[in-house]
Design a protein around this motif. Sequence first.
Motif, PDB file in Angstrom:
ATOM      1  N   MET A  38      -4.364 -11.474  -9.081  1.00 47.95           N
ATOM      2  CA  MET A  38      -3.647 -11.698 -10.333  1.00 47.95           C
ATOM      3  C   MET A  38      -2.360 -12.470 -10.031  1.00 47.95           C
ATOM      4  O   MET A  38      -1.760 -12.310  -8.974  1.00 47.95           O
ATOM      5  CB  MET A  38      -3.291 -10.366 -10.999  1.00 47.95           C
ATOM      6  N   MET A  39      -1.953 -13.299 -10.968  1.00 51.64           N
ATOM      7  CA  MET A  39      -0.668 -13.984 -10.832  1.00 51.64           C
ATOM      8  C   MET A  39       0.441 -12.953 -11.016  1.00 51.64           C
ATOM      9  O   MET A  39       0.548 -12.321 -12.070  1.00 51.64           O
ATOM     10  CB  MET A  39      -0.552 -15.089 -11.877  1.00 51.64           C
ATOM     11  N   PRO A  40       1.275 -12.729  -9.991  1.00 49.41           N
ATOM     12  CA  PRO A  40       2.303 -11.689 -10.095  1.00 49.41           C
ATOM     13  C   PRO A  40       3.486 -12.146 -10.944  1.00 49.41           C
ATOM     14  O   PRO A  40       3.702 -13.355 -11.129  1.00 49.41           O
ATOM     15  CB  PRO A  40       2.732 -11.494  -8.642  1.00 49.41           C
ATOM     16  N   PRO A  41       4.282 -11.195 -11.437  1.00 46.00           N
ATOM     17  CA  PRO A  41       5.528 -11.567 -12.112  1.00 46.00           C
ATOM     18  C   PRO A  41       6.451 -12.273 -11.114  1.00 46.00           C
ATOM     19  O   PRO A  41       6.500 -11.911  -9.938  1.00 46.00           O
ATOM     20  CB  PRO A  41       6.125 -10.222 -12.546  1.00 46.00           C
ATOM     21  N   VAL A  42       7.173 -13.263 -11.600  1.00 46.49           N
ATOM     22  CA  VAL A  42       8.120 -14.011 -10.755  1.00 46.49           C
ATOM     23  C   VAL A  42       9.508 -13.893 -11.370  1.00 46.49           C
ATOM     24  O   VAL A  42       9.671 -14.059 -12.591  1.00 46.49           O
ATOM     25  CB  VAL A  42       7.711 -15.491 -10.623  1.00 46.49           C
ATOM     26  N   GLU A  57       0.830  -1.207   0.000  1.00 47.36           N
ATOM     27  CA  GLU A  57       0.000   0.000   0.000  1.00 47.36           C
ATOM     28  C   GLU A  57       0.863   1.255   0.000  1.00 47.36           C
ATOM     29  O   GLU A  57       0.553   2.236  -0.684  1.00 47.36           O
ATOM     30  CB  GLU A  57      -0.903   0.009   1.236  1.00 47.36           C
ATOM     31  N   ALA A  58       1.945   1.225   0.770  1.00 42.40           N
ATOM     32  CA  ALA A  58       2.792   2.408   0.884  1.00 42.40           C
ATOM     33  C   ALA A  58       3.377   2.806  -0.466  1.00 42.40           C
ATOM     34  O   ALA A  58       3.512   3.998  -0.765  1.00 42.40           O
ATOM     35  CB  ALA A  58       3.912   2.160   1.890  1.00 42.40           C
ATOM     36  N   PHE A  59       3.717   1.827  -1.300  1.00 44.54           N
ATOM     37  CA  PHE A  59       4.362   2.112  -2.580  1.00 44.54           C
ATOM     38  C   PHE A  59       3.403   2.106  -3.770  1.00 44.54           C
ATOM     39  O   PHE A  59       3.800   2.468  -4.878  1.00 44.54           O
ATOM     40  CB  PHE A  59       5.499   1.105  -2.837  1.00 44.54           C
ATOM     41  N   SER A  60       2.203   1.663  -3.561  1.00 43.92           N
ATOM     42  CA  SER A  60       1.242   1.578  -4.667  1.00 43.92           C
ATOM     43  C   SER A  60       1.086   2.936  -5.354  1.00 43.92           C
ATOM     44  O   SER A  60       1.013   3.978  -4.686  1.00 43.92           O
ATOM     45  CB  SER A  60      -0.111   1.118  -4.118  1.00 43.92           C
ATOM     46  N   PRO A  61       1.048   2.973  -6.685  1.00 46.76           N
ATOM     47  CA  PRO A  61       1.030   1.831  -7.632  1.00 46.76           C
ATOM     48  C   PRO A  61       2.420   1.356  -8.044  1.00 46.76           C
ATOM     49  O   PRO A  61       2.556   0.561  -8.961  1.00 46.76           O
ATOM     50  CB  PRO A  61       0.294   2.424  -8.822  1.00 46.76           C
ATOM     51  N   ASP A 107      -2.237  -5.091  -6.952  1.00 51.33           N
ATOM     52  CA  ASP A 107      -1.595  -5.698  -8.128  1.00 51.33           C
ATOM     53  C   ASP A 107      -0.226  -5.097  -8.440  1.00 51.33           C
ATOM     54  O   ASP A 107       0.135  -4.931  -9.614  1.00 51.33           O
ATOM     55  CB  ASP A 107      -2.515  -5.589  -9.357  1.00 51.33           C
ATOM     56  N   ASN A 108       0.531  -4.768  -7.397  1.00 44.10           N
ATOM     57  CA  ASN A 108       1.891  -4.246  -7.612  1.00 44.10           C
ATOM     58  C   ASN A 108       2.959  -5.176  -7.029  1.00 44.10           C
ATOM     59  O   ASN A 108       4.096  -4.782  -6.813  1.00 44.10           O
ATOM     60  CB  ASN A 108       2.040  -2.844  -7.026  1.00 44.10           C
TER      61      ASN A 108
END
Length: 757
Positions: free
Chosen positions: A592-596, A493-497, A555-556
């Motif tokens: 969502m499936m996040p980047p890995v 939340e702190a860095f979103s988006p 979704d970040n």
Amino acid sequence: MLNTLRTIVQEVSAAPDLQAALNIIVQRVREAMETEVCSVYLYDAEQTRYTLMATEGLNKKAVGVARLSQSEGLIGQVGLREEPINLKEASSHPKYRYIKETGEEKFHAFLGVPIIHHRMILGVLVVQQKDQRRFDEHEEAFLVTMSAQLAGVIAHAEATGSLHVTVNTQKTARFQGTPGATGVSIGEAVVVAPVADLGAVPDRTCHDVKKELESLDLALEAVRSEMKATADKLSGHLPAEEQALFDVYLRMLDDNALGLEIKNRVKQGNWAPGALRQVIDEHVRNFEMMDDAYMRERAVDVKDLGRRVLASIQQHDQESITYPDQTVLISEELTASMLADVPREKLAGLVSIQGSSNSHAAILARALGIPTVMGAVDLPYHKMSSKQLIVDGNLGLVYASPSRELLEHYQAVVEEEKEFTEGLEAISDLPCVTLDEHRLPLWVNTGLMTDTVRSLDRGAEGVGLYRTEVPFMLRERFPSEAEQEKIYRQQLEAFSPRPVTMRTLDVGGDKALSYFPIEEDNPFLGWRGIRVTLDHPEIFLVQVRAMLKASVGLDNLRIMLPMVTSVFEVEEALHLIHRAHGEVLSEGLPVMMPPVGVMIEVPAAVYQVRELAQRVDFLSIGSNDLTQYLLAVDRNNPRVADLYHSFHPAVLQALRKIVEDGHKEGRTVGICGEMAGDPVASVLLLAMGFDMLSMSATNLLKVKWALRKITMERAKEILDDVMTLDNSQVIRSSLELALCREGLGKVMGIKSKRFSC
């Protein structure tokens, strides 16, 4: 010889000052080797000369008077060659130099060995004899061993300031550690000791003798009462001889025994815990030197008595430590609680004898922007209270008793650094763009909420490394899924988006969990990183589910796998991540499936970049571990700190290869080690084509300022030039010189002083 050596070392360790230690050595070595002369010559690097400082057998009036230049006589030759010289007839050597005032003309046999500490020549230890003979190999080995012990004594004397009293010149003591947090500070040392750790108690001047004696009396009485109660409780269960030991210990604590000795030390000026340590140490040494095995074992009992009294003193002593305005906090092993006790505005620097750059104290120091040195193993911290220190967190150096010139130099550096840092705030909201419009995003490494606040203030564009092990290290058990979800949500939340890259649990090596001990002979090559979590899927799945749930609606999230060495590990981890994702979806959460991605930290991964890139979404280099494994150098070991160098040609070639191979597979490549936060190194990383640099928030604005002052074209020219060089020191110097010419000297701090930029 071994018993003799042990006895001499113990006597020397107990000596009150350096001159006493030197006198003990020359006397005892002369007796042990049954020779006629033993002498010590100390080397003064500033005056480039040797001075006779102690002797048994030569004219005593020559002490402090007889001097030789750096290359003069046999003494000078021993120092220059840095190896023993063993002669049957000293006068036959072409470098022999007769010193009239010593009266050494009647001695023929000569054996001199160098006294060396951390590659620095400190002096020469010499034995001489009237007979014409070569000293045998056992005698030579004994003297070499003795000189190694003397080296530590001299180094400690330099640090405590007692050396200059003897040689009439103040010598700055320099101690190598490892950088914990960048920056430079100058301040007054405050030594803190953990509870009931007698060995960690420092000496400290006693300002209120009456109060110290009252505290000591309370502690002694409390321990005596405790031991009486224990003896009564066990009276019917112990043999008579064992029961009698309690009576012995009670008598030892009596006011006419140990108690009296400790009080006398307090009256001489030491505070009660320091006086207690001195007395206990003396008695322990006495027991350990006894021939009878049973009596030697009693040393353990004396130590236990000392710990009990110390614990009682600490319990009754409610007086808080007075912290000066510029406090340099020193401890055998710094903890977060020790840092918390010091008012933030007074904390100027940190020094830990143990620990590494990855310890919690170092992580917190970086978050707070406090210059820190970890692993300063040779620093005699017991003697450092109230002394002036320079903490160089850039190079991992601590200077004690600094010379006026060095102090003025560092004061100028501190002032320049302060002015420069304050001026950087103007570019906080500006993008990192080179003069020829090349854009390079700057992200941050985080682990605590304090990191987050500082990062956002400096215009961080994302998180390249969130150390998820930090919340694990702050607890006495594994955090639950709900607890982890809450912690991760705060970061996201702190860095979103903006994107947040969360590294899965990375423990092992030098990052231990008290409730999940990993005992290994070689932990850095053992069970750590992805190896641990793949062996414990229950830990891995809980953590990944917590990450995914924390990312709902944001979704970040990006997930990164540490210490990867094979494609199989990545495929196995991906299987578990997809399983966790399915489980979260089954709970009705729209995730969502996040980047890995994977971290490239070991040589095996360097040569599989393309294969790994085909299976993940991004790559990130952990330059700290990659450098460590490529060079086979423990990055937390100050004894080999000079060998750990990020500008080693092999490291630079590996970095370039990783970027090129990653880009061939269409993947972004970032870097999140300490190298990314080095403004000097950032120019090379820019030229190599990195897509993102992630660093401590403390360094972000410096890196941004440097990259905004150069063109991509010029950076590539500099890179091409240094890639032709084959020496890491030459590479660093050449790079700094090139950047000075570009007007970037300000970001190099102390290192820039080598050049007139």
